[in-house]
Design a protein around this motif. Structure first.
Motif, PDB file in Angstrom:
ATOM      1  N   ILE A   1       0.832  -1.206   0.000  1.00 29.65           N
ATOM      2  CA  ILE A   1       0.000   0.000   0.000  1.00 29.65           C
ATOM      3  C   ILE A   1       0.865   1.255   0.000  1.00 29.65           C
ATOM      4  N   LEU A   2       1.989   1.201   0.719  1.00 30.31           N
ATOM      5  CA  LEU A   2       2.873   2.369   0.805  1.00 30.31           C
ATOM      6  C   LEU A   2       3.625   2.617  -0.494  1.00 30.31           C
ATOM      7  N   LEU A   3       3.877   1.559  -1.271  1.00 31.89           N
ATOM      8  CA  LEU A   3       4.631   1.704  -2.519  1.00 31.89           C
ATOM      9  C   LEU A   3       3.692   2.145  -3.638  1.00 31.89           C
ATOM     10  N   PRO A   4       3.889   3.319  -4.218  1.00 35.70           N
ATOM     11  CA  PRO A   4       3.027   3.772  -5.311  1.00 35.70           C
ATOM     12  C   PRO A   4       3.056   2.773  -6.466  1.00 35.70           C
ATOM     13  N   SER A   5       1.886   2.498  -7.035  1.00 33.74           N
ATOM     14  CA  SER A   5       1.810   1.490  -8.091  1.00 33.74           C
ATOM     15  C   SER A   5       2.662   1.850  -9.300  1.00 33.74           C
ATOM     16  N   VAL A   6       2.703   3.151  -9.629  1.00 37.41           N
ATOM     17  CA  VAL A   6       3.507   3.570 -10.782  1.00 37.41           C
ATOM     18  C   VAL A   6       4.978   3.256 -10.538  1.00 37.41           C
ATOM     19  N   LEU A   7       5.460   3.574  -9.342  1.00 38.11           N
ATOM     20  CA  LEU A   7       6.861   3.318  -9.016  1.00 38.11           C
ATOM     21  C   LEU A   7       7.146   1.822  -9.027  1.00 38.11           C
ATOM     22  N   GLY A   8       6.238   1.033  -8.459  1.00 39.17           N
ATOM     23  CA  GLY A   8       6.440  -0.410  -8.432  1.00 39.17           C
ATOM     24  C   GLY A   8       6.498  -1.003  -9.826  1.00 39.17           C
ATOM     25  N   ILE A   9       5.605  -0.563 -10.694  1.00 39.70           N
ATOM     26  CA  ILE A   9       5.596  -1.059 -12.077  1.00 39.70           C
ATOM     27  C   ILE A   9       6.882  -0.663 -12.793  1.00 39.70           C
ATOM     28  N   MET A  10       7.313   0.564 -12.582  1.00 37.49           N
ATOM     29  CA  MET A  10       8.543   1.024 -13.228  1.00 37.49           C
ATOM     30  C   MET A  10       9.744   0.197 -12.775  1.00 37.49           C
ATOM     31  N   LEU A  11       9.818  -0.092 -11.470  1.00 38.41           N
ATOM     32  CA  LEU A  11      10.944  -0.866 -10.941  1.00 38.41           C
ATOM     33  C   LEU A  11      10.980  -2.267 -11.553  1.00 38.41           C
ATOM     34  N   VAL A  12       9.817  -2.928 -11.590  1.00 38.17           N
ATOM     35  CA  VAL A  12       9.770  -4.292 -12.119  1.00 38.17           C
ATOM     36  C   VAL A  12       9.987  -4.299 -13.626  1.00 38.17           C
ATOM     37  N   ALA A  13       9.308  -3.402 -14.342  1.00 38.50           N
ATOM     38  CA  ALA A  13       9.396  -3.384 -15.801  1.00 38.50           C
ATOM     39  C   ALA A  13      10.800  -3.030 -16.282  1.00 38.50           C
ATOM     40  N   LEU A  14      11.444  -2.091 -15.591  1.00 41.52           N
ATOM     41  CA  LEU A  14      12.781  -1.688 -16.004  1.00 41.52           C
ATOM     42  C   LEU A  14      13.827  -2.745 -15.655  1.00 41.52           C
TER      43      LEU A  14
ATOM     44  N   VAL B   1      -4.055  -0.261 -14.491  1.00 38.28           N
ATOM     45  CA  VAL B   1      -2.605  -0.390 -14.308  1.00 38.28           C
ATOM     46  C   VAL B   1      -1.916  -0.662 -15.636  1.00 38.28           C
ATOM     47  N   ILE B   2      -2.452  -1.585 -16.426  1.00 40.54           N
ATOM     48  CA  ILE B   2      -1.834  -1.933 -17.703  1.00 40.54           C
ATOM     49  C   ILE B   2      -1.931  -0.762 -18.681  1.00 40.54           C
ATOM     50  N   ALA B   3      -3.083  -0.062 -18.669  1.00 32.89           N
ATOM     51  CA  ALA B   3      -3.219   1.110 -19.528  1.00 32.89           C
ATOM     52  C   ALA B   3      -2.247   2.205 -19.125  1.00 32.89           C
ATOM     53  N   MET B   4      -2.099   2.415 -17.824  1.00 37.15           N
ATOM     54  CA  MET B   4      -1.167   3.430 -17.335  1.00 37.15           C
ATOM     55  C   MET B   4       0.260   3.090 -17.760  1.00 37.15           C
ATOM     56  N   ALA B   5       0.624   1.818 -17.688  1.00 40.63           N
ATOM     57  CA  ALA B   5       1.952   1.402 -18.135  1.00 40.63           C
ATOM     58  C   ALA B   5       2.134   1.684 -19.621  1.00 40.63           C
ATOM     59  N   GLY B   6       1.051   1.515 -20.391  1.00 38.31           N
ATOM     60  CA  GLY B   6       1.135   1.832 -21.813  1.00 38.31           C
ATOM     61  C   GLY B   6       1.395   3.308 -22.045  1.00 38.31           C
ATOM     62  N   PHE B   7       0.760   4.167 -21.246  1.00 39.57           N
ATOM     63  CA  PHE B   7       1.010   5.600 -21.359  1.00 39.57           C
ATOM     64  C   PHE B   7       2.476   5.922 -21.086  1.00 39.57           C
ATOM     65  N   LEU B   8       3.066   5.175 -20.145  1.00 42.59           N
ATOM     66  CA  LEU B   8       4.458   5.421 -19.755  1.00 42.59           C
ATOM     67  C   LEU B   8       5.442   4.662 -20.633  1.00 42.59           C
ATOM     68  N   GLN B   9       4.925   3.949 -21.647  1.00 44.52           N
ATOM     69  CA  GLN B   9       5.748   3.151 -22.564  1.00 44.52           C
ATOM     70  C   GLN B   9       6.542   2.082 -21.823  1.00 44.52           C
TER      71      GLN B   9
END
Length: 227
Positions: free
Chosen positions: A67-80, A159-167
């Protein structure tokens, strides 16, 4: 639209309607997989968590961290960090980030069941933990699991759509609703439908599934899943 393209063309002249029809399948499929995996893991772990104090404490800590970890940051960490990134990396990130909180939801709904007489009687008769979780508690959580699946699907779509926006997910020239919005944003005045159509599709998909889950699941289960 002209030339047989009802919604016109995108910034590269490609048929918007054709890409819209093709771009939804991968998003819907990924969201369904994420929702199914999260719901499955959360249901199993949640049923065991209410019977095992040690597992229950681990679930609480994991949920608090997620809950404390922002979803955008978490996705970026894993995806990168994932070799090659792409849609699979985003889906894995969505499962990892979504499961702990979903486990807490199931555990919250299962806790009153774990304190009932029939579970205590089964425990006193020497039934194993697996039997208690899968035979005594799980069958009584169908409404909660259904509501949880619907809400996790909606969350996965966003979440998946947001990741698409962030490429961070699919790459051009793949047909994807989020990518269509990002790619055609600069030329929205030339053909608004290239941006509005995929945006409306994402919104209608999320609202439609949410309404279906609300209609199928009792209000008590919906409130538990929304907590």
């Amino acid at each position: 639209g002209v030339g047989g393209a009802p919604l016109g063309g995108d910034q590269l002249g490609r048929d918007v309607l054709s890409r819209l029809l093709h771009g939804g399948s991968a998003l819907i499929g990924s969201a369904l997989v994420v929702a199914a995996v999260v719901t499955f893991l959360a249901t199993l772990l949640g049923c065991f968590a209410v019977l095992s104090p040690r597992l229950g404490r681990l679930v609480e800590r994991a949920a608090d961290t997620a809950i404390l970890l922002p979803s955008v940051l978490g996705i970026m960490l894993v995806a990168l960090a994932w070799p090659g990134g792409g849609r699979l990396a985003v889906s894995v990130a969505a499962v990892v980030l979504g499961t702990p909180y979903a486990v807490r939801i199931v555990a919250g709904a299962a806790a009153p069941l774990a304190a009932t007489g029939f579970v205590e009687a089964a425990t006193a008769s020497g039934e194993r933990l697996v039997h208690l979780a899968l035979r005594e508690i799980l069958p009584n959580l169908r409404a909660t699991v259904l509501a949880l699946f619907g809400l996790r699907f909606v969350e996965a779509v966003y979440v998946i759509a947001m990741a698409g926006f962030l490429q961070l997910g699919p790459r051009p020239p793949e047909a994807d609703w989020a990518l269509m919005i990002r790619e055609n944003g600069p030329g929205i005045l030339l053909n608004p439908w290239a941006v509005l159509a995929p945006g409306l599709a994402i919104g209608l998909l999320a609202v439609g599934v949410n309404l279906a889950a609300n209609a199928l699941a009792p209000a008590t289960a919906r409130r538990a899943a929304l907590r």
